[in-house]
Write a protein that holds these residues in place. Structure first.
Motif, short mmCIF file in Angstrom:
data_model
loop_
_atom_site.label_atom_id
_atom_site.label_comp_id
_atom_site.label_asym_id
_atom_site.label_seq_id
_atom_site.Cartn_x
_atom_site.Cartn_y
_atom_site.Cartn_z
N HIS A 408 0.97 -1.26 -0.11
CA HIS A 408 0.20 -0.74 -0.27
C HIS A 408 0.56 1.39 0.13
N ASP A 410 0.39 5.65 0.83
CA ASP A 410 -0.33 6.64 1.23
C ASP A 410 -0.12 7.95 -0.16
N GLN A 439 -5.11 -0.29 -8.82
CA GLN A 439 -5.75 -0.53 -7.89
C GLN A 439 -6.45 -1.80 -7.18
N GLN A 441 -7.80 -2.95 -3.99
CA GLN A 441 -8.19 -3.28 -3.04
C GLN A 441 -8.09 -1.55 -2.51
N LEU A 442 -9.61 -1.10 -1.48
CA LEU A 442 -8.63 0.22 -0.80
C LEU A 442 -7.77 0.55 -0.22
N GLN A 443 -7.63 -0.47 0.65
CA GLN A 443 -6.42 0.05 1.60
C GLN A 443 -4.85 0.00 0.92
N ILE A 445 -4.63 2.22 -1.67
CA ILE A 445 -3.70 3.83 -1.11
C ILE A 445 -4.75 4.52 0.10
N ARG A 446 -3.87 4.32 0.78
CA ARG A 446 -4.08 4.81 1.78
C ARG A 446 -4.62 6.84 2.22
N ASN A 447 -5.54 7.19 3.01
CA ASN A 447 -5.85 8.48 2.73
C ASN A 447 -6.42 9.52 1.20
N ARG A 448 -7.11 8.29 0.44
CA ARG A 448 -6.92 8.61 -0.72
C ARG A 448 -7.94 9.82 -1.31
N GLU A 449 -8.91 10.50 -0.38
CA GLU A 449 -9.55 11.66 -0.59
C GLU A 449 -8.41 12.51 -0.42
#
Length: 521
Positions: A408, A410, A439, A441-443, A445-449
């Motif tokens: 992953h 950030d 991508q 899995q959502l994890q 890319i951490r802090n994707r917003e």
């Protein structure tokens, strides 16, 4: 269809009719229009100068008229109850006679009435309805002669609408001496009334596929010429940003010499990329490397051609070339990632680019940062038709092992790459460059917003890499897209051996929303 002429007192709240659909065609908007039907004096005057101006989406046409017309003694109004065909016919009359056109609706009536008063309108041609304006209040208004047509379109007119310029209305509004006023950029969603009013005002309407003057070769040429001349550049519709945004991007259009495959200087929308994924020297890592570069180009071209019938934008063959490979062993550097020699990659880039395609170099960083690895290939990325892909699956922490954990990253690390890439594009005067992040899995890319969504110089895409049964892939597609900013482009991957079954080009093109990038592994 008989035409009637009546005089009414028009005041605020008049013309209150039912809603009109605004999806009708705006007609031929590529020139400044044609002459009126008579030899009368000019009775509609465009604004003397607009400068660089964005006009937000305007179904009624009022906002466009406010900017582009100084006065008009006559105008066209499409009744709220009218059909798409009548809307098209009304826009055609406005273009032909050089006058503004408005689409009435319950919500637009007050604005339309106010604009008629501002312009000094004394005659209205009402299209697509027999209902007539009424005085809605006792306050003083303006005497306006209204020329109406029937609404059922049962007789007369080549278009079947029975709409023609009324003999009673003053003709020859502007005539053959209509002066060119400037350039108007129109996206596909621009309202027909805005496009027709711009044409009527003497603007050359240039269609663009993206809300950016760099969208096509034609829009670049028209924008640069206008900014170097009279400087009257308007943009019709949402997405163009502010007036300053429009001017800045217009100036960028003239500062960049290169073009992207398929035309223009911005990535999406405006093209669909179909890529073969692989490694230059290892066939086991993807289909691209299963044959020499020239044969791989042919394979990519044949695949891209299969998407042609499903696409309304150019389909561009591409290679996605793995340049750093995640490794089971730490290697001499201890970073679990092996570099390819840029000179071994270059022939693959040249082969696809020379064939009119696009190349994307892909990095699997191991324990190095994304930026460290991207900078190693700066020379390759200086080419205008080379983009960059990041693979967070292989971004490892200090204690992680490849093939054991899914890596992953950030968002801040992705943003560092975007900022560096932006600087490279600016310094080299390149067209916008693709930055694609894989991508599944959502994890990953951490802090994707907080991730960059794109800039003038960098187009960001998220590429969904799920494989397996199609139900699982569809679920992954929905999960990855959850909360994703709509400014970010989308990629889809077809796995030739792992998908059950792999989608055909027609099925892939039918995925909603439509992927901008499709790669094959």
């Amino acid at each position: 269809m008989p035409l009637s002429r009546r005089t009414f007192l028009l005041s605020a709240g008049a013309l209150a009719l039912a809603a009109v659909p605004l999806s009708a065609c705006s007609g031929d908007s590529s020139s400044g229009g044609s002459s009126g039907s008579g030899g009368g004096e000019e009775r509609a005057r465009p604004a003397d100068g607009t400068g660089v101006t964005v006009i937000q989406d305007d179904p009624s046409g009022v906002a466009t008229s406010r900017i582009l017309f100084a006065t008009a003694e006559i105008a066209v109004i499409v009744a709220a109850s009218a059909s798409d065909e009548h809307l098209e016919a009304g826009c055609g009359l406005a273009r032909e006679h050089g006058v503004p056109v408005f689409a009435d609706s319950d919500s637009a009536t007050t604005d339309v009435t106010g604009e008629l008063e501002r312009l000094g309108v004394s005659e209205v041609v009402l299209v697509g309805g027999t209902d007539t304006p009424s005085a809605a209040s006792a306050s003083p208004g303006t005497d306006i002669t209204v020329h109406t047509t029937g609404s059922d379109g049962s007789d007369g007119g080549d278009s079947g609408t029975g709409v023609a310029w009324p003999d009673e209305a003053s003709g020859g509004i502007r005539g053959d001496d209509r002066q060119r006023s400037g350039v108007a950029l129109a996206v596909p969603s621009s309202s027909p009334t805005s496009v027709a009013t711009a044409t009527a005002a003497g603007f050359t309407v240039v269609p663009v596929v993206a809300a950016d003057p760099r969208s096509t070769d034609e829009s670049i040429e028209a924008t640069v010429d206008e900014l170097n001349g009279a400087g009257n550049l308007v943009a019709l519709g949402n997405g163009f940003g502010s007036d300053d945004d429009l001017r800045r991007r217009g100036e960028l259009a003239g500062a960049v010499d290169g073009r992207l495959p398929g035309g223009g200087q911005v990535m999406f929308p405006g093209r669909k990329i179909i890529a073969l994924y692989g490694h230059a020297n290892e066939p086991l890592l993807g289909v691209m490397g299963e044959q020499p570069p020239d044969e791989a180009v042919t394979r990519a071209q044949q695949l891209a051609e299969q998407y042609g019938p499903t696409s309304d934008v150019p389909v561009i063959p591409s290679f996605e070339i793995i340049v750093t490979v995640a490794a089971e062993d730490p290697g001499p550097s201890g970073n679990f990632s092996n570099y390819s020699d840029p000179e071994e990659v270059r022939p693959w880039i040249e082969a696809i680019v020379d064939a009119g395609g696009y190349a994307i170099i892909d990095i699997q960083p191991g324990r190095e940062t994304l930026l460290q690895q991207a900078q190693h290939y700066a020379d390759l990325l200086k080419h205008p038709s080379v983009g960059l892909a990041l693979d967070p699956e292989w971004r490892l922490g200090p204690d992680d092992q490849p093939m054991v954990e899914v890596g992953h990253v950030d968002a801040s690390e992705i943003n560092e790459v975007a900022e560096w890439l932006e600087g490279l594009v600016v310094s080299e005067k390149l067209p916008q460059k693709l930055l694609m992040i894989h991508q599944f899995q959502l994890q990953m890319i951490r802090n994707r917003e907080a991730m960059v969504t794109g800039t003038d110089h960098v187009s960001v895409a998220v590429h969904c890499d799920g494989h397996g049964p199609q139900g699982v892939k569809a679920e992954t597609w929905q999960v990855v897209r959850q909360g994703l900013d709509p400014a970010i482009a989308l990629g889809w991957k077809n796995f030739i051996d792992e998908d059950e079954p792999m989608l055909t080009p027609e099925q892939t093109a039918a995925v909603e929303p439509t992927p901008d990038i499709v790669s094959y592994q």
